[in-house]
Design a protein around this motif. Structure first.
Motif, PDB file in Angstrom:
ATOM      1  N   ALA A 137       0.827  -1.211   0.000  1.00  0.00           N
ATOM      2  CA  ALA A 137       0.000   0.000   0.000  1.00  0.00           C
ATOM      3  C   ALA A 137       0.858   1.257   0.000  1.00  0.00           C
ATOM      4  CB  ALA A 137      -0.934  -0.009   1.220  1.00  0.00           C
ATOM      5  N   LEU A 138       1.946   1.240   0.749  1.00  0.00           N
ATOM      6  CA  LEU A 138       2.837   2.403   0.794  1.00  0.00           C
ATOM      7  C   LEU A 138       3.421   2.705  -0.579  1.00  0.00           C
ATOM      8  CD1 LEU A 138       4.805   1.662   4.098  1.00  0.00           C
ATOM      9  CD2 LEU A 138       2.965   3.313   3.783  1.00  0.00           C
ATOM     10  N   PHE A 139       3.774   1.662  -1.314  1.00  0.00           N
ATOM     11  CA  PHE A 139       4.398   1.847  -2.626  1.00  0.00           C
ATOM     12  C   PHE A 139       3.465   2.576  -3.585  1.00  0.00           C
ATOM     13  CE2 PHE A 139       5.244   0.445  -6.968  1.00  0.00           C
ATOM     14  CZ  PHE A 139       6.598   0.761  -7.092  1.00  0.00           C
ATOM     15  N   PHE A 140       2.187   2.234  -3.546  1.00  0.00           N
ATOM     16  CA  PHE A 140       1.249   2.795  -4.516  1.00  0.00           C
ATOM     17  C   PHE A 140       0.581   4.087  -4.058  1.00  0.00           C
ATOM     18  CE2 PHE A 140       1.344  -1.700  -5.847  1.00  0.00           C
ATOM     19  CZ  PHE A 140       1.598  -1.531  -7.207  1.00  0.00           C
ATOM     20  N   VAL A 141       0.483   4.327  -2.769  1.00  0.00           N
ATOM     21  CA  VAL A 141      -0.322   5.444  -2.268  1.00  0.00           C
ATOM     22  C   VAL A 141       0.508   6.558  -1.638  1.00  0.00           C
ATOM     23  CG1 VAL A 141      -2.209   6.087  -0.715  1.00  0.00           C
ATOM     24  CG2 VAL A 141      -2.259   3.871  -1.880  1.00  0.00           C
ATOM     25  N   LEU A 142       1.540   6.222  -0.890  1.00  0.00           N
ATOM     26  CA  LEU A 142       2.274   7.227  -0.111  1.00  0.00           C
ATOM     27  C   LEU A 142       3.092   8.149  -1.002  1.00  0.00           C
ATOM     28  CD1 LEU A 142       2.804   7.907   2.948  1.00  0.00           C
ATOM     29  CD2 LEU A 142       4.968   6.676   2.660  1.00  0.00           C
ATOM     30  N   PRO A 143       2.987   9.476  -0.844  1.00  0.00           N
ATOM     31  CA  PRO A 143       3.821  10.403  -1.609  1.00  0.00           C
ATOM     32  C   PRO A 143       5.139  10.665  -0.887  1.00  0.00           C
ATOM     33  CG  PRO A 143       2.285  11.668  -0.313  1.00  0.00           C
ATOM     34  CD  PRO A 143       1.989  10.206  -0.014  1.00  0.00           C
ATOM     35  N   GLU A 144       6.073  11.232  -1.603  1.00  0.00           N
ATOM     36  CA  GLU A 144       7.296  11.725  -0.964  1.00  0.00           C
ATOM     37  C   GLU A 144       6.959  13.002  -0.205  1.00  0.00           C
ATOM     38  OE1 GLU A 144      10.053  11.896   0.779  1.00  0.00           O
ATOM     39  OE2 GLU A 144      10.977  10.639  -0.778  1.00  0.00           O
ATOM     40  N   SER A 145       7.758  13.337   0.797  1.00  0.00           N
ATOM     41  CA  SER A 145       7.573  14.598   1.524  1.00  0.00           C
ATOM     42  C   SER A 145       7.706  15.775   0.563  1.00  0.00           C
ATOM     43  CB  SER A 145       8.619  14.721   2.634  1.00  0.00           C
ATOM     44  OG  SER A 145       8.732  16.063   3.060  1.00  0.00           O
ATOM     45  N   VAL A 146       6.696  16.651   0.544  1.00  0.00           N
ATOM     46  CA  VAL A 146       6.742  17.791  -0.377  1.00  0.00           C
ATOM     47  C   VAL A 146       7.853  18.759   0.016  1.00  0.00           C
ATOM     48  CG1 VAL A 146       5.036  19.182   0.880  1.00  0.00           C
ATOM     49  CG2 VAL A 146       5.302  19.467  -1.591  1.00  0.00           C
TER      50      VAL A 146
ATOM     51  N   PRO B 125      11.672  18.468  -9.935  1.00  0.00           N
ATOM     52  CA  PRO B 125      10.941  19.257 -10.948  1.00  0.00           C
ATOM     53  C   PRO B 125       9.639  19.809 -10.376  1.00  0.00           C
ATOM     54  CG  PRO B 125      11.766  17.225 -11.914  1.00  0.00           C
ATOM     55  CD  PRO B 125      12.027  17.120 -10.442  1.00  0.00           C
ATOM     56  N   VAL B 126       9.358  21.057 -10.695  1.00  0.00           N
ATOM     57  CA  VAL B 126       8.195  21.727 -10.121  1.00  0.00           C
ATOM     58  C   VAL B 126       6.897  21.010 -10.474  1.00  0.00           C
ATOM     59  CG1 VAL B 126       7.802  23.324 -12.043  1.00  0.00           C
ATOM     60  CG2 VAL B 126       7.200  24.010  -9.718  1.00  0.00           C
ATOM     61  N   GLU B 127       6.868  20.322 -11.631  1.00  0.00           N
ATOM     62  CA  GLU B 127       5.654  19.612 -12.018  1.00  0.00           C
ATOM     63  C   GLU B 127       5.330  18.485 -11.033  1.00  0.00           C
ATOM     64  OE1 GLU B 127       8.211  20.164 -13.996  1.00  0.00           O
ATOM     65  OE2 GLU B 127       7.409  21.657 -15.421  1.00  0.00           O
ATOM     66  N   ARG B 128       6.341  17.787 -10.550  1.00  0.00           N
ATOM     67  CA  ARG B 128       6.119  16.689  -9.613  1.00  0.00           C
ATOM     68  C   ARG B 128       5.636  17.219  -8.256  1.00  0.00           C
ATOM     69  NH1 ARG B 128      10.769  12.184  -9.721  1.00  0.00           N
ATOM     70  NH2 ARG B 128       9.148  11.196  -8.454  1.00  0.00           N
ATOM     71  N   ILE B 129       6.175  18.355  -7.862  1.00  0.00           N
ATOM     72  CA  ILE B 129       5.749  18.966  -6.608  1.00  0.00           C
ATOM     73  C   ILE B 129       4.305  19.449  -6.724  1.00  0.00           C
ATOM     74  CG2 ILE B 129       6.222  20.823  -4.965  1.00  0.00           C
ATOM     75  CD1 ILE B 129       9.155  20.726  -5.932  1.00  0.00           C
ATOM     76  N   ARG B 130       3.992  20.042  -7.883  1.00  0.00           N
ATOM     77  CA  ARG B 130       2.654  20.598  -8.089  1.00  0.00           C
ATOM     78  C   ARG B 130       1.594  19.494  -8.047  1.00  0.00           C
ATOM     79  NH1 ARG B 130       3.354  22.923 -12.771  1.00  0.00           N
ATOM     80  NH2 ARG B 130       3.887  24.994 -11.989  1.00  0.00           N
ATOM     81  N   VAL B 131       1.900  18.329  -8.603  1.00  0.00           N
ATOM     82  CA  VAL B 131       0.937  17.223  -8.618  1.00  0.00           C
ATOM     83  C   VAL B 131       0.492  16.879  -7.192  1.00  0.00           C
ATOM     84  CG1 VAL B 131       0.700  14.748  -9.026  1.00  0.00           C
ATOM     85  CG2 VAL B 131       1.670  16.203 -10.799  1.00  0.00           C
TER      86      VAL B 131
ATOM     87  N   GLU C  99      -1.433  20.025  -5.546  1.00  0.00           N
ATOM     88  CA  GLU C  99      -2.774  20.228  -6.095  1.00  0.00           C
ATOM     89  C   GLU C  99      -3.813  19.389  -5.359  1.00  0.00           C
ATOM     90  OE1 GLU C  99      -2.926  19.558 -10.261  1.00  0.00           O
ATOM     91  OE2 GLU C  99      -1.812  21.384 -10.784  1.00  0.00           O
ATOM     92  N   ARG C 100      -3.407  18.234  -4.874  1.00  0.00           N
ATOM     93  CA  ARG C 100      -4.337  17.357  -4.162  1.00  0.00           C
ATOM     94  C   ARG C 100      -4.633  17.890  -2.762  1.00  0.00           C
ATOM     95  NH1 ARG C 100      -3.026  11.087  -5.206  1.00  0.00           N
ATOM     96  NH2 ARG C 100      -5.176  11.018  -4.412  1.00  0.00           N
ATOM     97  N   ILE C 101      -3.839  18.874  -2.340  1.00  0.00           N
ATOM     98  CA  ILE C 101      -4.058  19.490  -1.029  1.00  0.00           C
ATOM     99  C   ILE C 101      -4.675  20.874  -1.161  1.00  0.00           C
ATOM    100  CG2 ILE C 101      -2.887  20.363   1.043  1.00  0.00           C
ATOM    101  CD1 ILE C 101      -0.776  18.180   0.599  1.00  0.00           C
TER     102      ILE C 101
ATOM    103  N   GLY D 210      -5.375  22.576  -4.382  1.00  0.00           N
ATOM    104  CA  GLY D 210      -6.099  22.880  -5.615  1.00  0.00           C
ATOM    105  C   GLY D 210      -5.489  24.017  -6.418  1.00  0.00           C
ATOM    106  N   ASP D 211      -6.290  25.036  -6.753  1.00  0.00           N
ATOM    107  CA  ASP D 211      -5.858  26.127  -7.627  1.00  0.00           C
ATOM    108  C   ASP D 211      -4.701  26.923  -7.049  1.00  0.00           C
ATOM    109  OD1 ASP D 211      -7.739  25.461  -9.497  1.00  0.00           O
ATOM    110  OD2 ASP D 211      -9.239  26.902  -8.771  1.00  0.00           O
ATOM    111  N   MET D 212      -4.593  27.005  -5.729  1.00  0.00           N
ATOM    112  CA  MET D 212      -3.493  27.757  -5.130  1.00  0.00           C
ATOM    113  C   MET D 212      -2.140  27.175  -5.534  1.00  0.00           C
ATOM    114  SD  MET D 212      -4.733  28.787  -1.274  1.00  0.00           S
ATOM    115  CE  MET D 212      -5.264  27.146  -0.789  1.00  0.00           C
ATOM    116  N   ALA D 213      -2.078  25.871  -5.729  1.00  0.00           N
ATOM    117  CA  ALA D 213      -0.839  25.229  -6.156  1.00  0.00           C
ATOM    118  C   ALA D 213      -0.739  25.172  -7.680  1.00  0.00           C
ATOM    119  CB  ALA D 213      -0.750  23.821  -5.579  1.00  0.00           C
ATOM    120  N   ARG D 214      -1.892  25.060  -8.354  1.00  0.00           N
ATOM    121  CA  ARG D 214      -1.900  24.866  -9.807  1.00  0.00           C
ATOM    122  C   ARG D 214      -1.317  26.069 -10.550  1.00  0.00           C
ATOM    123  NH1 ARG D 214      -6.965  23.762 -10.074  1.00  0.00           N
ATOM    124  NH2 ARG D 214      -6.617  21.552  -9.581  1.00  0.00           N
ATOM    125  N   THR D 215      -1.512  27.265 -10.021  1.00  0.00           N
ATOM    126  CA  THR D 215      -1.054  28.473 -10.717  1.00  0.00           C
ATOM    127  C   THR D 215       0.364  28.883 -10.350  1.00  0.00           C
ATOM    128  OG1 THR D 215      -2.040  29.858  -8.984  1.00  0.00           O
ATOM    129  CG2 THR D 215      -3.409  29.344 -10.910  1.00  0.00           C
TER     130      THR D 215
END
Length: 458
Positions: free
Chosen positions: A195-204, A213-219, A222-224, A226-231
């Motif tokens: 479960a950890l392998f598929f669900v757990l993210p790295e520490s932001v 890369p900023v794209e990986r951080i943004r992903v 965004e789940r936390i 939303g738009d505040m991170a997307r822009t």
């Protein structure tokens, strides 16, 4: 590099976004890691009477097998902290969970005390690496105003896991044998590792400071948020200026002049707390049995001790509002009094159950609050190392506690005397935290930023 106009401060984003379902998932996964850590660490104390009966092991000879996992815990924590500051929290977490799962499963097939001791050491290596990184990852996804409370709530998994082990052992050992407890302690982490392998993210925060890369951080953000991170075009952290910024490793931060006294006092307090915890967890079933209590009842009473750790949530709430060092120091002072009281109540089963539960609530509340205190004390660059080293060095206190009671039983001291001696380290832990407060009176204020640094951008 300075923040751009469209650069977002990660901690400010976490502070304003609230707590989302995604964060609760992270907290839950870390909670289950620590719960299994507590289960696997404490189970050896519950099966110890069965080892004495089946293998004819003398009680002093139990010292090595009771403390083998603690040596592994110390080695695993001390090495895994710096490793996580270099490689990331997620990789080390998954690896450590799989290690202690496989080793615990293998220990269920041990044919003698020496083989069991070896596998308990390997189990400890995985356990020692898992807990500090679960604490660190949880802390780094928390809003500052609720960090101590949420981190403490997650860490409550450890005493709850230890208590669960006692209740399950009391049922499983008479029905399936002591090996079944070890088998359960091995299978569950292997399932969790998937479960950890598929669900757990790295520490932001780790991703930002390591310039992912900023794209990986943004992903993730965004789940936390939303738009505040997307822009956002970039992400940055606010950290304390000084020696930790120039430090090349987490070890350099922890041992720097700015953090050295606080580090040593954290180590001493956690060490003394674990002297108390493991002295009681490993030996209470045997001490109560020797006092004339039926073995199953002795195991159930001992299981009440770690169950009280849920009080750490209340301490976390206090730590977020008042001086955290003084809050926990008071907890250790009350620990000393309550442990002494256990020895006075041994002759009365009903009173003993009450006193053990109260003592466990106070002791585990103070001890379970220590990782949150350490996580708030260190900056991101040294947080995993700082938390891990406190937990790792503190494990030697667990080793000392196991051998301390072994030595006291050899001297045929009464239960009252043994519990009085075990209570004294609580006072030492209290003094250590008061010294930390004197050396770092403004440490609580240092959680905020004094300067901004852009770490990740397009």
């Amino acid at each position: 590099m300075k923040p751009t106009d469209n650069s977002v401060n990660v901690q400010s984003l976490l502070n304003t976004a609230g707590i989302t379902g995604y964060q609760w998932t992270i907290y839950a996964l870390c909670f289950f890691i620590v719960l299994l850590d507590g289960f696997d660490t404490a189970m050896i104390g519950y099966i110890a009477p069965s080892l004495v009966q089946e293998w004819g092991v003398s009680r002093p000879a139990l010292g090595p097998v009771l403390s083998a996992a603690l040596f592994g815990l110390a080695a695993g924590a001390i090495s895994a902290g710096p490793m996580a500051d270099r490689l990331g929290r997620k990789r080390v977490l998954i690896g450590s969970v799989l290690v202690f799962g496989v080793a615990c499963l293998a220990s269920s097939h041990a044919s003698g005390i020496d083989e069991l001791t070896i596998w308990r050491f390997v189990t400890g290596l995985g356990l020692g690496a898992a807990m500090p990184n679960a604490v660190t990852l949880t802390s780094e996804y928390c809003p500052e105003s609720r960090r101590s409370m949420l981190t403490n709530a997650m860490f409550c998994g450890f005493p709850l896991g230890a208590a669960l082990g006692g209740f399950l052992a009391a049922w499983m050992i008479p029905n399936f044998g002591w090996r079944s407890v070890l088998m359960l302690g091995g299978v569950a982490p292997l399932v969790l590792g998937v479960a950890l392998f598929f669900v757990l993210p790295e520490s932001v925060r780790y991703m930002v400071i390591k310039r992912w890369p900023v794209e990986r951080i943004r992903v993730v953000l965004e789940r936390i948020a939303g738009d505040m991170a997307r822009t956002a075009e970039a992400f940055h952290l606010q950290e304390v200026t000084g020696s930790e910024k120039a430090a090349s490793s987490g070890i350099a931060v922890v041992l720097s002049r700015q953090y050295r006294v606080g580090s040593v006092m954290l180590w001493l307090a956690y060490f003394m707390g674990l002297v108390v915890f493991y002295a009681l967890m490993n030996w209470m079933p045997i001490l109560f049995k020797d006092a004339g209590i039926e073995p199953r009842t002795a195991t159930l009473i001992a299981a009440l001790f770690p169950l009280g750790g849920v009080g750490a949530i209340f301490f976390g709430w206090l730590m977020d509002r008042y001086n955290a060092n003084r809050v926990i120091a008071l907890g250790y002072a009350l620990t000393a009094v309550s442990i002494w009281a256990i020895g006075q109540a041994v002759g009365n089963v009903g009173g003993l159950m009450t006193v053990v539960f109260i003592a466990g609530t106070i002791m585990n509340t103070a001890q379970s609050s220590m990782p949150a205190l350490a996580a708030a004390f260190y900056p991101t660059q040294g947080r995993a190392t700082g938390v891990a080293w406190m937990l790792g060095i503190g494990r030697f206190g667990g080793i000392a506690g196991s051998f301390l009671v072994a030595e006291l039983t050899v001297r045929h001291l009464s239960a009252e005397t043994i519990f009085t001696v075990v209570a004294l380290p609580g006072l030492v832990a209290m003094v250590a935290l008061l010294i930390k407060q004197l050396a770092h009176p403004a440490s609580a204020a240092n959680k905020g930023a004094k300067s901004s640094t852009t770490i990740a951008s397009h």
